[in-house]
Write an enzyme that holds these catalytic residues in place. Structure first.
Site, PDB file in Angstrom:
ATOM      1  N   ASP A 282       4.085  -1.040  11.309  1.00 19.03           N
ATOM      2  CA  ASP A 282       3.529   0.416  10.780  1.00 19.03           C
ATOM      3  C   ASP A 282       3.177   1.196  12.022  1.00 19.03           C
ATOM      4  OD1 ASP A 282       2.895   2.044   8.171  1.00 19.03           O
ATOM      5  OD2 ASP A 282       1.632   2.549   9.963  1.00 19.03           O
TER       6      ASP A 282
ATOM      7  N   ARG B 262      -0.339  13.051   9.891  1.00 20.75           N
ATOM      8  CA  ARG B 262       0.985  13.615  10.253  1.00 20.75           C
ATOM      9  C   ARG B 262       1.322  14.927   9.330  1.00 20.75           C
ATOM     10  NH1 ARG B 262       3.920   8.137  11.286  1.00 20.75           N
ATOM     11  NH2 ARG B 262       3.363   7.840  13.375  1.00 20.75           N
TER      12      ARG B 262
ATOM     13  N   SER C  82       7.093   7.424  12.886  1.00 22.53           N
ATOM     14  CA  SER C  82       6.882   6.270  12.201  1.00 22.53           C
ATOM     15  C   SER C  82       7.488   5.003  12.967  1.00 22.53           C
ATOM     16  CB  SER C  82       7.196   6.067  10.906  1.00 22.53           C
ATOM     17  OG  SER C  82       8.630   5.979  10.721  1.00 22.53           O
TER      18      SER C  82
ATOM     19  N   ASP D  87       0.698  -1.110  -0.129  1.00 23.20           N
ATOM     20  CA  ASP D  87       0.038  -0.059   0.140  1.00 23.20           C
ATOM     21  C   ASP D  87       0.847   1.252   0.008  1.00 23.20           C
ATOM     22  OD1 ASP D  87       1.042  -0.359   2.546  1.00 23.20           O
ATOM     23  OD2 ASP D  87      -0.972  -0.100   3.763  1.00 23.20           O
ATOM     24  N   HIS D  88       2.144   1.192   0.453  1.00 19.47           N
ATOM     25  CA  HIS D  88       3.077   2.393   0.562  1.00 19.47           C
ATOM     26  C   HIS D  88       3.724   2.704  -0.960  1.00 19.47           C
ATOM     27  CE1 HIS D  88       2.057   2.060   4.813  1.00 19.47           C
ATOM     28  NE2 HIS D  88       3.134   3.157   4.998  1.00 19.47           N
TER      29      HIS D  88
ATOM     30  N   ARG E  31       9.399   2.779  11.258  1.00 21.46           N
ATOM     31  CA  ARG E  31      10.421   2.459  10.278  1.00 21.46           C
ATOM     32  C   ARG E  31      11.796   2.115  11.049  1.00 21.46           C
ATOM     33  NH1 ARG E  31       9.997   8.365   7.561  1.00 21.46           N
ATOM     34  NH2 ARG E  31       7.827   7.453   7.439  1.00 21.46           N
TER      35      ARG E  31
HETATM   36  C1  MIC Z   1       4.222   6.729   8.056  1.00 20.02           C
HETATM   37  O1  MIC Z   1       2.893   7.105   8.249  1.00 20.02           O
HETATM   38  O2  MIC Z   1       5.116   7.351   8.598  1.00 20.02           O
HETATM   39  C2  MIC Z   1       4.429   5.315   7.534  1.00 20.02           C
HETATM   40  C3  MIC Z   1       5.139   5.765   6.375  1.00 20.02           C
HETATM   41  O3  MIC Z   1       3.409   4.638   7.530  1.00 20.02           O
HETATM   42  C4  MIC Z   1       5.326   4.537   8.534  1.00 20.02           C
HETATM   43  C5  MIC Z   1       6.025   3.114   8.249  1.00 20.02           C
HETATM   44  C6  MIC Z   1       7.038   3.741   7.440  1.00 20.02           C
HETATM   45  O4  MIC Z   1       7.903   4.256   7.362  1.00 20.02           O
HETATM   46  O5  MIC Z   1       7.234   2.653   6.301  1.00 20.02           O
HETATM   47  C7  MIC Z   1       4.978   4.257   9.974  1.00 20.02           C
HETATM   48  O6  MIC Z   1       3.714   5.172  10.469  1.00 20.02           O
HETATM   49  O7  MIC Z   1       5.207   3.688  10.838  1.00 20.02           O
HETATM   50 FE1  SF4 Z   2       0.083   5.105   5.047  1.00 19.20          FE
HETATM   51 FE2  SF4 Z   2       1.417   5.839   7.365  1.00 19.20          FE
HETATM   52 FE3  SF4 Z   2      -0.136   7.552   5.849  1.00 19.20          FE
HETATM   53 FE4  SF4 Z   2      -1.220   5.512   7.193  1.00 19.20          FE
HETATM   54  S1  SF4 Z   2      -0.065   7.344   8.109  1.00 19.20           S
HETATM   55  S2  SF4 Z   2      -1.923   6.189   5.275  1.00 19.20           S
HETATM   56  S3  SF4 Z   2      -0.107   3.712   7.096  1.00 19.20           S
HETATM   57  S4  SF4 Z   2       1.684   6.564   5.208  1.00 19.20           S
END
Ligand code: MIC
Ligand code: SF4
Length: 643
Positions: free
Chosen positions: A119, A379, A535, A64-65, A537
């Site tokens: 995630d 975010r 996140s 999905d990313h 990550r």
């Molecule tokens: C995000 O919203 O920052 C992400 C991308 O979903 C991350 C995960 C990632 O960095 O792959 C998260 O929220 O953990």
């Molecule tokens: Fe995707 Fe992270 Fe954004 Fe949710 S917050 S939509 S998991 S990138």
């Protein structure tokens, strides 16, 4: 003494440890989820552990990313994840099927169960009454292999909801109010538990919007009771068999309490560049905007989309505004296409995006220079949208849609009477984009498809006893993982290649950092409060590991990032006296001696900087100390397996 709901579920899953505040407990995880941006690494780690089939009740790998495929990398990673899933017993949600948290809520989440996901927004599942926790990929890999997940027994915040939301005020405004009151670090060390009369006025997707953004509080997770609304949602998803009613005991004891009168709330917006910088929309009304993005795992449910379609119906999006809409799942997209709501959006000029994270993680739709973007996401960290000088405001779908029409920030209460938006009695169910794994008897026939972009796990070494290393970078408070390891369309394709992705580490703060750190060979980083928020990550730990970072010394840490540093074998140290932050400058040499003994025996660590002594805390569990000594969780697991 009665138990809170979170405590009941944790207790039912307790494998090790004392059920006492502050002590470390190990819990069994019933379910796991991964997404592709963290998943490739998680599956490389899973494969390194050598467990043939996952040992959970349900494990799902979502794509999905990284869905913008401007080179071979993402497509290769998708194929890799799909092949690992097929072989090792994991369901595979194909690209196009939707955002992991939305799909998991619809099709797999269940009250009373535990879920760990690679995630940070995994707590979305808390909307269904489950303990759903975000973690680094390695922790998820261990859980897939049947290992337990270790957390500090959390404190619990009770949020009592009273009354009922007024028309055009929504679940997003509830969580923005919680953020306004508690701040982005107010939830660290806590589970947020919702209760009170107001709970029954909220549907499961609304509850999920609230638990999703509990991640922005820094909380371990958030949870709602499981009640008749939960049953209604599960019935509509054809899954009533997993329903079980759950709530806290009436005499449960909480560590902190908050009361929110839903009827007093008004539309809110989180202003740049932090989710807790919250103001009433009314105060911002009239501000010219350039972009509206509707979607993300926070606000892309069927009812969210129906509200947006209703607001846009028969109108045209303001000529100076770009409006994009990404429905959260194939289920949502199919339903709004079947009932005509999608046509209303298209007619109004919305740019319809695939059901994926998209602009939320900088995968396209970056705003114009100095652009003002209203987003229904969770975010708004600086630069995360892909445009460094853009100003991102987090708002409800109602506020975003009303503003897109007017070209200025608009309080949706000016829209007039609001019709009742209801959950459908039956959601449209078609799981044809979820591929089931091969049966165990045929797993040997499945070939793992590794593309050339997939590099291995960085080299680790057991903890050194003494260190004399420079401070390669000094940063301030609230550094996010988007600062440490930026995402976006250009960098995300490198998620399975640590040497390459590390060239972008911390470049948001200092473009020269990667080169400097690599040249120094070994170094430490110094930071302020709430370091590593955001996140899950693990790349935000693995890239510094690759660049030779041995320790991170800060005023305080965010939960998941601290765990990721430990897993990577990087010392997460905090200043005993926060004023000592001023005693280290970038370029100073920091000396440690007798480190192994201090770590092994839980003694304070003293660093010497220019003749001055600085006392540091290493606030980690017994097990974490062993992980640190071994050089990280992979080495620790290997050592233990060979024993
Ligand atoms: C995000 O919203 O920052 C992400 C991308 O979903 C991350 C995960 C990632 O960095 O792959 C998260 O929220 O953990
Ligand atoms: Fe995707 Fe992270 Fe954004 Fe949710 S917050 S939509 S998991 S990138």
């Amino acid at each position: 003494m009665g138990l809170t709901l979170a405590e009941k579920i944790l207790k039912a899953h307790l494998v090790e440890g004392e059920f006492k505040k502050g002590s470390q407990i190990a819990i069994r995880m019933d379910q796991t989820l991964t997404q592709d941006a963290t998943g490739t690494m998680a599956y490389i780690e899973y494969c390194a552990m050598g467990v043939p089939r996952v040992r959970t009740e349900k494990s799902v790998a979502y794509i999905d990313h990284n869905t913008l495929q401007s080179g071979f990398e993402n497509a290769d990673d998708h194929r890799f994840i799909g092949s690992v899933a097929k072989k090792h017993g994991i369901s595979f949600s194909r690209p196009g099927n939707g955002i992991c948290h939305q799909v998991h809520l619809e099709r797999f989440g269940a009250p009373g169960k535990t879920l760990i996901g690679s995630d940070s927004h995994t707590p979305t599942g808390g909307g269904l009454g489950m303990i759903a926790i975000g973690a680094g990929g390695l922790d998820v890999a261990v859980a897939m292999g049947g290992g337990t997940y270790y957390i500090t027994y959390p404190k619990i915040i009770k949020v009592e909801l009273k009354g009922k939301l007024s028309p055009w005020v929504s679940a997003k405004d509830v969580i923005l109010e919680v953020l306004r009151r508690l701040s982005v670090k107010g939830g660290v060390g806590y589970i947020v538990e919702y209760c009170g009369e107001g709970v029954k006025t909220l549907s499961v997707p609304e509850r999920a919007t609230i638990t999703n953004m509990g991640a922005e509080l820094g909380a371990t997770t958030s949870i709602f009771p499981s009640d008749e609304n939960t049953l209604e949602f599960l019935k509509a998803q054809g899954r009533e068999d997993v329903y079980t009613p759950l709530s806290a005991d009436p005499d449960a004891v909480y560590d902190k309490e908050l009361v929110i009168d839903l009827s007093q709330l008004e539309p809110l917006a989180a202003c740049p560049h932090s989710p807790d910088n919250v103001k009433p929309v009314r105060e911002l009304a009239g501000m010219k905007i350039d972009q509206c993005c509707i979607g993300s795992c926070t606000n892309s449910s069927f009812v969210d989309m129906m509200k947006v379609a209703y607001i846009l119906d028969g109108k045209t999006c303001c000529p100076s505004v770009s409006l994009s809409i990404a429905p959260g799942s194939k289920q949502v997209l199919s339903m709004i296409s079947q009932n005509g709501a999608l046509t209303k959006m298209i007619d109004a000029g919305a740019r319809i995006l695939e059901s994926a994270c998209g602009p939320c993680i900088g995968m396209g739709q970056s705003p114009n220079s100095k652009g003002i973007s209203l987003r229904t996401f969770n975010r708004n960290f600086e630069g995360r949208s892909g445009t460094r000088d853009a100003g991102v405001y987090l708002v409800s779908p109602e506020t975003a849609a009303a503003s897109a029409l007017n070209g200025v920030m608009t309080d949706p209460r000016t829209l007039g009477d609001m019709p009742q938006f209801k959950l459908p009695e039956k959601f449209y169910i078609n799981d044809n984009m979820i591929e089931l794994p091969a049966p165990e008897s045929e797993m040997d026939k499945v070939e793992i498809l590794r593309g050339p972009n997939i590099a291995g796990y960085p080299e680790t070494k057991p903890l050194a006893d003494s260190l004399s290393v420079p401070c390669s970078l000094k940063v301030g408070d609230n550094i996010t993982t988007d600062h440490i390891m930026p995402a976006g369309a250009k960098i995300l394709p490198l998620r399975s290649n640590i040497p390459e992705i590390s060239k972008h580490c911390f470049t948001v703060c200092d473009e020269k950092f990667p080169e400097r750190a690599k040249q120094l060979g070994a170094s430490v980083i110094v930071g302020g409060e709430n370091y590593g928020q955001g996140s899950s990550r693990e790349h935000a730990a693995l890239a510094p590991l690759y660049l030779g970072v041995k320790a991170v010394i800060v005023k305080s840490f965010a939960r998941i990032h601290k765990a990721n540093l430990i897993n990577a074998g990087i010392l997460p140290l905090t200043f005993k006296n926060p004023e000592d932050y001023d005693k280290i400058s970038q370029g100073d040499t920091v000396e440690f001696s007798g480190l192994r003994e201090a770590v092994a025996n839980g003694r304070d660590i003293v660093a010497k900087v220019g003749g001055k002594e600085i006392s540091l805390d290493l606030d980690i569990s017994e097990r974490d100390r062993e992980i640190m000594l071994a050089g990280g969780l992979l080495d620790y697991t290997r050592e233990n397996l060979s024993k």
